[in-house]
Design a protein around this motif. Sequence first.
Motif, PDB file in Angstrom:
ATOM      1  N   GLY A  30      79.396 -34.659 -15.387  1.00 54.96           N
ATOM      2  CA  GLY A  30      78.135 -34.985 -14.732  1.00 54.96           C
ATOM      3  C   GLY A  30      78.368 -35.860 -13.530  1.00 54.96           C
ATOM      4  O   GLY A  30      79.479 -36.347 -13.298  1.00 54.96           O
ATOM      5  N   HIS A  31      77.301 -36.084 -12.762  1.00 53.96           N
ATOM      6  CA  HIS A  31      77.425 -36.815 -11.507  1.00 53.96           C
ATOM      7  C   HIS A  31      76.767 -38.194 -11.554  1.00 53.96           C
ATOM      8  O   HIS A  31      76.810 -38.928 -10.581  1.00 53.96           O
ATOM      9  CB  HIS A  31      76.805 -35.998 -10.376  1.00 53.96           C
ATOM     10  CG  HIS A  31      77.440 -34.652 -10.195  1.00 53.96           C
ATOM     11  ND1 HIS A  31      78.696 -34.483  -9.665  1.00 53.96           N
ATOM     12  CD2 HIS A  31      76.985 -33.412 -10.513  1.00 53.96           C
ATOM     13  CE1 HIS A  31      78.996 -33.198  -9.637  1.00 53.96           C
ATOM     14  NE2 HIS A  31      77.974 -32.526 -10.145  1.00 53.96           N
ATOM     15  N   GLY A  32      76.134 -38.526 -12.657  1.00 57.85           N
ATOM     16  CA  GLY A  32      75.479 -39.826 -12.757  1.00 57.85           C
ATOM     17  C   GLY A  32      76.472 -40.941 -13.027  1.00 57.85           C
ATOM     18  O   GLY A  32      77.680 -40.719 -13.183  1.00 57.85           O
ATOM     19  N   LEU A  76      74.962 -38.121 -25.912  1.00 54.03           N
ATOM     20  CA  LEU A  76      75.195 -39.080 -24.839  1.00 54.03           C
ATOM     21  C   LEU A  76      75.929 -38.445 -23.665  1.00 54.03           C
ATOM     22  O   LEU A  76      75.665 -38.771 -22.499  1.00 54.03           O
ATOM     23  CB  LEU A  76      75.997 -40.269 -25.362  1.00 54.03           C
ATOM     24  CG  LEU A  76      75.269 -41.244 -26.288  1.00 54.03           C
ATOM     25  CD1 LEU A  76      76.256 -42.252 -26.861  1.00 54.03           C
ATOM     26  CD2 LEU A  76      74.136 -41.963 -25.550  1.00 54.03           C
ATOM     27  N   ALA A  77      76.853 -37.528 -23.961  1.00 51.22           N
ATOM     28  CA  ALA A  77      77.700 -36.944 -22.924  1.00 51.22           C
ATOM     29  C   ALA A  77      77.219 -35.571 -22.472  1.00 51.22           C
ATOM     30  O   ALA A  77      77.966 -34.831 -21.832  1.00 51.22           O
ATOM     31  CB  ALA A  77      79.140 -36.855 -23.426  1.00 51.22           C
ATOM     32  N   ARG A  78      75.966 -35.230 -22.760  1.00 53.57           N
ATOM     33  CA  ARG A  78      75.468 -33.903 -22.410  1.00 53.57           C
ATOM     34  C   ARG A  78      75.445 -33.681 -20.895  1.00 53.57           C
ATOM     35  O   ARG A  78      75.731 -32.586 -20.421  1.00 53.57           O
ATOM     36  CB  ARG A  78      74.065 -33.701 -22.983  1.00 53.57           C
ATOM     37  CG  ARG A  78      73.643 -32.232 -23.062  1.00 53.57           C
ATOM     38  CD  ARG A  78      72.321 -32.081 -23.775  1.00 53.57           C
ATOM     39  NE  ARG A  78      72.319 -32.694 -25.091  1.00 53.57           N
ATOM     40  CZ  ARG A  78      72.856 -32.133 -26.172  1.00 53.57           C
ATOM     41  NH1 ARG A  78      73.461 -30.960 -26.074  1.00 53.57           N
ATOM     42  NH2 ARG A  78      72.792 -32.755 -27.342  1.00 53.57           N
ATOM     43  N   ASP A  79      75.057 -34.706 -20.119  1.00 54.17           N
ATOM     44  CA  ASP A  79      74.972 -34.513 -18.670  1.00 54.17           C
ATOM     45  C   ASP A  79      75.592 -35.654 -17.880  1.00 54.17           C
ATOM     46  O   ASP A  79      75.282 -35.838 -16.706  1.00 54.17           O
ATOM     47  CB  ASP A  79      73.524 -34.292 -18.234  1.00 54.17           C
ATOM     48  CG  ASP A  79      72.612 -35.455 -18.613  1.00 54.17           C
ATOM     49  OD1 ASP A  79      73.130 -36.471 -19.124  1.00 54.17           O
ATOM     50  OD2 ASP A  79      71.390 -35.364 -18.387  1.00 54.17           O
ATOM     51  N   ARG A  80      76.451 -36.438 -18.510  1.00 55.36           N
ATOM     52  CA  ARG A  80      77.173 -37.480 -17.779  1.00 55.36           C
ATOM     53  C   ARG A  80      78.454 -37.822 -18.532  1.00 55.36           C
ATOM     54  O   ARG A  80      78.621 -37.479 -19.693  1.00 55.36           O
ATOM     55  CB  ARG A  80      76.312 -38.720 -17.586  1.00 55.36           C
ATOM     56  CG  ARG A  80      76.068 -39.543 -18.834  1.00 55.36           C
ATOM     57  CD  ARG A  80      75.356 -40.838 -18.484  1.00 55.36           C
ATOM     58  NE  ARG A  80      73.972 -40.613 -18.091  1.00 55.36           N
ATOM     59  CZ  ARG A  80      73.408 -41.214 -17.028  1.00 55.36           C
ATOM     60  NH1 ARG A  80      74.088 -42.051 -16.298  1.00 55.36           N
ATOM     61  NH2 ARG A  80      72.147 -40.982 -16.727  1.00 55.36           N
ATOM     62  N   PRO A 119      71.200 -45.979 -10.270  1.00 51.62           N
ATOM     63  CA  PRO A 119      71.130 -46.248  -8.827  1.00 51.62           C
ATOM     64  C   PRO A 119      70.669 -45.015  -8.066  1.00 51.62           C
ATOM     65  O   PRO A 119      70.998 -43.885  -8.437  1.00 51.62           O
ATOM     66  CB  PRO A 119      72.590 -46.618  -8.478  1.00 51.62           C
ATOM     67  CG  PRO A 119      73.165 -47.133  -9.761  1.00 51.62           C
ATOM     68  CD  PRO A 119      72.507 -46.319 -10.839  1.00 51.62           C
ATOM     69  N   THR A 120      69.918 -45.210  -7.007  1.00 58.29           N
ATOM     70  CA  THR A 120      69.324 -44.102  -6.260  1.00 58.29           C
ATOM     71  C   THR A 120      70.352 -43.099  -5.778  1.00 58.29           C
ATOM     72  O   THR A 120      70.170 -41.887  -5.877  1.00 58.29           O
ATOM     73  CB  THR A 120      68.531 -44.645  -5.056  1.00 58.29           C
ATOM     74  OG1 THR A 120      67.550 -45.562  -5.525  1.00 58.29           O
ATOM     75  CG2 THR A 120      67.847 -43.517  -4.294  1.00 58.29           C
ATOM     76  N   ASP A 121      71.492 -43.576  -5.249  1.00 59.68           N
ATOM     77  CA  ASP A 121      72.483 -42.660  -4.725  1.00 59.68           C
ATOM     78  C   ASP A 121      73.081 -41.804  -5.826  1.00 59.68           C
ATOM     79  O   ASP A 121      73.445 -40.646  -5.627  1.00 59.68           O
ATOM     80  CB  ASP A 121      73.594 -43.418  -3.981  1.00 59.68           C
ATOM     81  CG  ASP A 121      74.254 -44.499  -4.833  1.00 59.68           C
ATOM     82  OD1 ASP A 121      73.699 -44.834  -5.899  1.00 59.68           O
ATOM     83  OD2 ASP A 121      75.295 -45.010  -4.420  1.00 59.68           O
ATOM     84  N   ALA A 122      73.174 -42.354  -7.067  1.00 58.19           N
ATOM     85  CA  ALA A 122      73.702 -41.584  -8.194  1.00 58.19           C
ATOM     86  C   ALA A 122      72.717 -40.483  -8.584  1.00 58.19           C
ATOM     87  O   ALA A 122      73.095 -39.368  -8.902  1.00 58.19           O
ATOM     88  CB  ALA A 122      74.001 -42.488  -9.379  1.00 58.19           C
ATOM     89  N   ARG A 123      71.416 -40.827  -8.569  1.00 55.65           N
ATOM     90  CA  ARG A 123      70.400 -39.827  -8.939  1.00 55.65           C
ATOM     91  C   ARG A 123      70.422 -38.668  -7.948  1.00 55.65           C
ATOM     92  O   ARG A 123      70.238 -37.510  -8.312  1.00 55.65           O
ATOM     93  CB  ARG A 123      69.014 -40.475  -8.968  1.00 55.65           C
ATOM     94  CG  ARG A 123      68.789 -41.383 -10.151  1.00 55.65           C
ATOM     95  CD  ARG A 123      67.290 -41.584 -10.388  1.00 55.65           C
ATOM     96  NE  ARG A 123      66.668 -42.250  -9.260  1.00 55.65           N
ATOM     97  CZ  ARG A 123      66.513 -43.571  -9.164  1.00 55.65           C
ATOM     98  NH1 ARG A 123      66.966 -44.358 -10.110  1.00 55.65           N
ATOM     99  NH2 ARG A 123      65.920 -44.116  -8.110  1.00 55.65           N
ATOM    100  N   HIS A 124      70.654 -38.960  -6.670  1.00 56.87           N
ATOM    101  CA  HIS A 124      70.665 -37.899  -5.659  1.00 56.87           C
ATOM    102  C   HIS A 124      71.853 -36.958  -5.850  1.00 56.87           C
ATOM    103  O   HIS A 124      71.799 -35.817  -5.419  1.00 56.87           O
ATOM    104  CB  HIS A 124      70.724 -38.504  -4.262  1.00 56.87           C
ATOM    105  CG  HIS A 124      69.423 -39.130  -3.854  1.00 56.87           C
ATOM    106  ND1 HIS A 124      69.319 -39.935  -2.736  1.00 56.87           N
ATOM    107  CD2 HIS A 124      68.175 -39.111  -4.420  1.00 56.87           C
ATOM    108  CE1 HIS A 124      68.054 -40.369  -2.617  1.00 56.87           C
ATOM    109  NE2 HIS A 124      67.357 -39.876  -3.630  1.00 56.87           N
ATOM    110  N   GLY A 125      72.902 -37.467  -6.522  1.00 55.26           N
ATOM    111  CA  GLY A 125      74.063 -36.621  -6.729  1.00 55.26           C
ATOM    112  C   GLY A 125      73.936 -35.679  -7.888  1.00 55.26           C
ATOM    113  O   GLY A 125      74.765 -34.798  -8.082  1.00 55.26           O
ATOM    114  N   GLU A 126      72.897 -35.855  -8.734  1.00 53.30           N
ATOM    115  CA  GLU A 126      72.768 -35.031  -9.921  1.00 53.30           C
ATOM    116  C   GLU A 126      72.143 -33.675  -9.580  1.00 53.30           C
ATOM    117  O   GLU A 126      71.389 -33.541  -8.640  1.00 53.30           O
ATOM    118  CB  GLU A 126      71.914 -35.755 -10.962  1.00 53.30           C
ATOM    119  CG  GLU A 126      72.600 -36.967 -11.535  1.00 53.30           C
ATOM    120  CD  GLU A 126      71.777 -37.620 -12.622  1.00 53.30           C
ATOM    121  OE1 GLU A 126      72.389 -38.344 -13.440  1.00 53.30           O
ATOM    122  OE2 GLU A 126      70.559 -37.419 -12.665  1.00 53.30           O
TER     123      GLU A 126
END
Length: 263
Positions: free
Chosen positions: A19-21, A44-48, A256-263
């Motif tokens: 994941g990207h978060g 917990l590790a489904r998308d990060r 963090p906002t930049d992390a959310r944009h990477g998802e």
Amino acid sequence: MHDVPTSFGMTKVRKSGVGHGVPIVMMHSLGGNSLMWSHLIADLARDRVVYAPEMIGAPGLSVQTAPIDEFTFGAWLGEVLDGLGVEKVHLVGYSQGAWLAMAIAAGERRRLASLTIAEPGGTLTKLRWSVLRTMIKVGARPTDKNLRKMQEWLNPGVALNDAEFAGVKAALKYHPAIGYPRMFSDERLAEITVPTLGLFGAQSQIVDAELAAQRLHDNIAICETEIVPNVGHGILYQIPTVVTSHILDFTRRYEPTDARHGE
């Protein structure tokens, strides 16, 4: 399993998920190890990415080569994160791991996006004398019967299989180099400036849930707490789906906002 060299010794770290978060780091309890999260890890590790280190100074696969305590534990985690190539994480700790997660948050806050603590014994409220007395009595006569009876009393509704019980017995012989949880003063709690989630069992023998929650709210600016009814210290095992849901919801809201944009 990753081998991460630090100035305190080689640290073993289990990595799960993609994941990207911002990744999650899980700090295990006294006598535990990275496998204690096995019943939670799929969700917990489904998308990060989730990292589960074998903590230095505790029984497990990591090898300690230099002294460490609660005030240098943040430096250890910082070196672990550097070795993994990770800048910022959501930190989650249970029981003794929650104490050390709080110690890290008070000193290495720049590396944390959020902090989640579940049942931090001896850190927010003092252990009752009846609990200490029971532990001392069982420690003097650590028979299988006494150990299982104490386990059932401390963690109602949590049944250990033979392998888990053998691990508990083995851990009792290990003197943790990091010591045991110590109370946080109000002033030290106020040093935790990252968003914090506290999870407590209403029937816990280890933590006074109401007082612990109040101390968090009184001293940490961004703080949420949840006291779960009909649950004891073994909250991670009695209601794992509920705990996982709380952790994931909290980390998403403080991504963090930049992390959310990477998802």
